[in-house]
Design an enzyme around this catalytic site. Structure first.
Site, PDB file in Angstrom:
ATOM      1  N   GLU A  12      23.182  41.886  -9.084  1.00  0.00           N
ATOM      2  CA  GLU A  12      24.394  42.674  -8.799  1.00  0.00           C
ATOM      3  C   GLU A  12      24.912  43.471 -10.003  1.00  0.00           C
ATOM      4  O   GLU A  12      26.092  43.775 -10.081  1.00  0.00           O
ATOM      5  CB  GLU A  12      25.526  41.758  -8.271  1.00  0.00           C
ATOM      6  CG  GLU A  12      25.264  41.175  -6.898  1.00  0.00           C
ATOM      7  CD  GLU A  12      25.420  42.191  -5.764  1.00  0.00           C
ATOM      8  OE1 GLU A  12      26.503  42.741  -5.606  1.00  0.00           O
ATOM      9  OE2 GLU A  12      24.417  42.426  -5.068  1.00  0.00           O
ATOM     10  N   GLY A  14      23.588  46.381 -10.917  1.00  0.00           N
ATOM     11  CA  GLY A  14      23.434  47.818 -10.672  1.00  0.00           C
ATOM     12  C   GLY A  14      22.003  48.318 -10.770  1.00  0.00           C
ATOM     13  O   GLY A  14      21.770  49.524 -10.923  1.00  0.00           O
ATOM     14  N   LYS A  15      21.025  47.415 -10.639  1.00  0.00           N
ATOM     15  CA  LYS A  15      19.617  47.866 -10.704  1.00  0.00           C
ATOM     16  C   LYS A  15      19.321  48.924  -9.635  1.00  0.00           C
ATOM     17  O   LYS A  15      18.674  49.920  -9.910  1.00  0.00           O
ATOM     18  CB  LYS A  15      18.651  46.687 -10.482  1.00  0.00           C
ATOM     19  CG  LYS A  15      18.594  45.693 -11.605  1.00  0.00           C
ATOM     20  CD  LYS A  15      17.559  44.613 -11.342  1.00  0.00           C
ATOM     21  CE  LYS A  15      17.833  43.816 -10.082  1.00  0.00           C
ATOM     22  NZ  LYS A  15      19.086  43.046 -10.100  1.00  0.00           N
ATOM     23  N   LYS A  37       9.675  48.352  -5.088  1.00  0.00           N
ATOM     24  CA  LYS A  37      10.261  47.056  -5.408  1.00  0.00           C
ATOM     25  C   LYS A  37       9.283  46.006  -4.896  1.00  0.00           C
ATOM     26  O   LYS A  37       8.716  46.176  -3.805  1.00  0.00           O
ATOM     27  CB  LYS A  37      11.618  46.995  -4.671  1.00  0.00           C
ATOM     28  CG  LYS A  37      12.518  45.838  -5.037  1.00  0.00           C
ATOM     29  CD  LYS A  37      13.901  46.010  -4.399  1.00  0.00           C
ATOM     30  CE  LYS A  37      14.640  44.680  -4.450  1.00  0.00           C
ATOM     31  NZ  LYS A  37      15.499  44.486  -5.597  1.00  0.00           N
ATOM     32  N   SER A  41      15.083  40.374  -1.100  1.00  0.00           N
ATOM     33  CA  SER A  41      15.705  39.296  -0.315  1.00  0.00           C
ATOM     34  C   SER A  41      17.139  39.726   0.010  1.00  0.00           C
ATOM     35  O   SER A  41      17.609  40.750  -0.456  1.00  0.00           O
ATOM     36  CB  SER A  41      15.638  37.966  -1.069  1.00  0.00           C
ATOM     37  OG  SER A  41      16.002  38.117  -2.399  1.00  0.00           O
ATOM     38  N   ASP A  55      18.542  47.996  -0.591  1.00  0.00           N
ATOM     39  CA  ASP A  55      18.117  48.511  -1.903  1.00  0.00           C
ATOM     40  C   ASP A  55      17.116  49.640  -1.714  1.00  0.00           C
ATOM     41  O   ASP A  55      17.247  50.726  -2.267  1.00  0.00           O
ATOM     42  CB  ASP A  55      17.432  47.401  -2.730  1.00  0.00           C
ATOM     43  CG  ASP A  55      18.425  46.417  -3.324  1.00  0.00           C
ATOM     44  OD1 ASP A  55      19.585  46.430  -2.885  1.00  0.00           O
ATOM     45  OD2 ASP A  55      18.027  45.645  -4.218  1.00  0.00           O
ATOM     46  N   GLU A 117      12.159  49.045  -9.168  1.00  0.00           N
ATOM     47  CA  GLU A 117      13.273  48.095  -9.303  1.00  0.00           C
ATOM     48  C   GLU A 117      12.755  46.661  -9.289  1.00  0.00           C
ATOM     49  O   GLU A 117      11.966  46.277  -8.420  1.00  0.00           O
ATOM     50  CB  GLU A 117      14.299  48.270  -8.176  1.00  0.00           C
ATOM     51  CG  GLU A 117      15.476  47.302  -8.368  1.00  0.00           C
ATOM     52  CD  GLU A 117      16.506  47.283  -7.238  1.00  0.00           C
ATOM     53  OE1 GLU A 117      16.423  48.105  -6.320  1.00  0.00           O
ATOM     54  OE2 GLU A 117      17.402  46.408  -7.313  1.00  0.00           O
ATOM     55  N   GLY A 118      13.205  45.862 -10.241  1.00  0.00           N
ATOM     56  CA  GLY A 118      12.860  44.446 -10.251  1.00  0.00           C
ATOM     57  C   GLY A 118      13.689  43.686  -9.225  1.00  0.00           C
ATOM     58  O   GLY A 118      14.213  44.254  -8.258  1.00  0.00           O
ATOM     59  N   GLY A 120      16.677  40.462  -9.177  1.00  0.00           N
ATOM     60  CA  GLY A 120      17.486  39.571 -10.020  1.00  0.00           C
ATOM     61  C   GLY A 120      17.354  39.937 -11.489  1.00  0.00           C
ATOM     62  O   GLY A 120      17.480  41.101 -11.858  1.00  0.00           O
TER      63      GLY A 120
HETATM   64  N1  LIG Z   1      27.433  52.895 -10.810  1.00  0.00           N
HETATM   65  C1  LIG Z   1      27.922  52.365  -9.675  1.00  0.00           C
HETATM   66  N2  LIG Z   1      28.740  53.091  -8.884  1.00  0.00           N
HETATM   67  C2  LIG Z   1      29.249  52.589  -7.742  1.00  0.00           C
HETATM   68  N3  LIG Z   1      29.011  51.330  -7.305  1.00  0.00           N
HETATM   69  C3  LIG Z   1      28.199  50.553  -8.035  1.00  0.00           C
HETATM   70  C4  LIG Z   1      27.607  51.023  -9.253  1.00  0.00           C
HETATM   71  N4  LIG Z   1      26.852  50.026  -9.754  1.00  0.00           N
HETATM   72  C5  LIG Z   1      26.969  48.992  -8.916  1.00  0.00           C
HETATM   73  N5  LIG Z   1      27.780  49.291  -7.886  1.00  0.00           N
HETATM   74  C6  LIG Z   1      28.182  48.378  -6.783  1.00  0.00           C
HETATM   75  O1  LIG Z   1      27.746  47.077  -7.096  1.00  0.00           O
HETATM   76  C7  LIG Z   1      26.848  46.600  -6.096  1.00  0.00           C
HETATM   77  C8  LIG Z   1      25.679  45.930  -6.795  1.00  0.00           C
HETATM   78  O2  LIG Z   1      24.877  46.932  -7.401  1.00  0.00           O
HETATM   79  P1  LIG Z   1      23.308  46.935  -7.131  1.00  0.00           P
HETATM   80  O3  LIG Z   1      23.011  46.682  -5.722  1.00  0.00           O
HETATM   81  O4  LIG Z   1      22.779  48.196  -7.726  1.00  0.00           O
HETATM   82  O5  LIG Z   1      22.906  45.675  -8.032  1.00  0.00           O
HETATM   83  P2  LIG Z   1      21.470  45.044  -8.210  1.00  0.00           P
HETATM   84  O6  LIG Z   1      21.360  44.670  -9.634  1.00  0.00           O
HETATM   85  O7  LIG Z   1      20.467  45.979  -7.666  1.00  0.00           O
HETATM   86  O8  LIG Z   1      21.559  43.739  -7.310  1.00  0.00           O
HETATM   87  P3  LIG Z   1      20.339  42.873  -6.712  1.00  0.00           P
HETATM   88  O9  LIG Z   1      19.962  41.900  -7.779  1.00  0.00           O
HETATM   89  O10 LIG Z   1      20.954  42.244  -5.502  1.00  0.00           O
HETATM   90  O11 LIG Z   1      19.207  43.808  -6.363  1.00  0.00           O
HETATM   91  C9  LIG Z   1      26.455  47.819  -5.266  1.00  0.00           C
HETATM   92  O12 LIG Z   1      26.291  47.521  -3.906  1.00  0.00           O
HETATM   93  C10 LIG Z   1      27.590  48.752  -5.449  1.00  0.00           C
HETATM   94  O13 LIG Z   1      28.580  48.496  -4.486  1.00  0.00           O
HETATM   95 MG   LIG Z   2      19.082  45.774  -6.091  1.00  0.00          MG
END
Ligand SMILES: Nc1ncnc2c1ncn2[C@@H]1O[C@H](COP(=O)(O)OP(=O)(O)OP(=O)(O)O)[C@@H](O)[C@H]1O
Ligand SMILES: [Mg+2]
Length: 247
Positions: A12, A14-15, A37, A41, A55, A117-118, A120
């Site tokens: 979570e 922002g990846k 990816k 999950s 994603d 994208e990785g 976690g």
């Molecule tokens: N730069 C950003 N602008 C707007 N919203 C964001 C931004 N970065 C993250 N978010 C919010 O935070 C949430 C988590 O970001 P994201 O899905 O990119 O994380 P992740 O690292 O990919 O998580 P995961 O490990 O589940 O794949 C997003 O659904 C979004 O709502």
């Molecule tokens: Mg993600």
């Protein structure tokens, strides 16, 4: 042809948003751009029973891959919101590292630029014996670490960078997600200083929070504009081994 991986200090962080945003910028620079990816999950089950990776949906839209099949981007979709190794056991699916690698290799080979994208963090188990670090290592691609200027993130960033390097990965640097220059105080600014000082790695950019409408309806032009103002794409392309179309 070049590719790089996106990992983060945590789930979570922002990846996906960074993956999609960088893909949008690459696309708008004229590269034939792909995203992929190894496994997703926490997928959403539609009324017809189909599982959707949100994603993959976001980053595919950013890269204009509307026509592509989700299965070409992510070979495994799992419903439980757990690390893939565990989520797959719960639903009785056997995850094959070879399938994850082949899907992503195909994406990389068929595009000029690919953002991978990785899942976690860097040591998240894709299977019991195949971690995210092994996945990136087997693909022979460098990685970028997504961080957030919040308390304790310097520690997580240093551990992630050191661990990745110790496992033979090339780390290109950090992207600071959800950066807001206007409210950045001692905590945020000192994080930036220590990310670089304690790892010797550069901050490649600071991505602001994207407007809500771009989250629900990704517009690659608008997202690319934001990226170009805040992230050093020339540097990313150069260190990832790409030919720079803007220079
Ligand atoms: N730069 C950003 N602008 C707007 N919203 C964001 C931004 N970065 C993250 N978010 C919010 O935070 C949430 C988590 O970001 P994201 O899905 O990119 O994380 P992740 O690292 O990919 O998580 P995961 O490990 O589940 O794949 C997003 O659904 C979004 O709502
Ligand atoms: Mg993600």
């Amino acid at each position: 042809m070049f590719a790089f991986g996106i990992t983060a200090t945590d789930t979570e962080m922002g990846k996906t948003i960074v993956t999609g945003s960088l893909a949008a910028a690459l696309k708008e620079r004229g590269y034939n751009t792909g995203v992929c990816k190894p496994v997703a999950s926490g997928c959403v089950r539609l009324a017809d029973g189909k599982l959707i990776s949100t994603d993959a949906e976001f980053s595919m839209a950013c890269a204009h891959m509307e026509g592509a099949m989700q299965s070409e981007v992510v070979p495994y979709v799992l419903e439980p919101a757990l690390a893939p190794a565990e989520a797959s056991k719960i639903v009785g699916v056997t995850l094959e590292p070879q399938v994850m690698l082949e899907t992503c290799k195909k994406m990389i080979m068929s595009n000029e630029a690919t953002v991978v994208e990785g899942v976690g963090g860097i040591s998240a188990p894709l299977t019991d014996d195949f971690l995210v670090r092994d996945f990136f290592h087997a693909l022979h691609i460098p990685i970028i670490i997504v961080v957030k200027a919040i308390l304790c993130n310097v520690n997580h960033a240093v551990l992630t960078a050191e661990y990745a390097k110790n496992h033979g990965l090339k780390v290109l640097g950090f992207i600071v997600n959800s950066w807001n220059e206007e409210i950045a105080g001692d905590l945020e600014k000192s994080n930036l200083y220590y990310y670089e000082k304690l790892t010797g790695l550069p901050i490649l950019g600071k991505l602001p929070t994207l407007p809500a409408e771009l989250m629900t309806h990704p517009d690659s032009k608008k997202i690319a504009n934001i990226v170009e103002k805040n992230i050093d794409m020339n540097k990313i392309i150069a260190v990832a081994g790409g030919e720079n179309t803007n220079e």
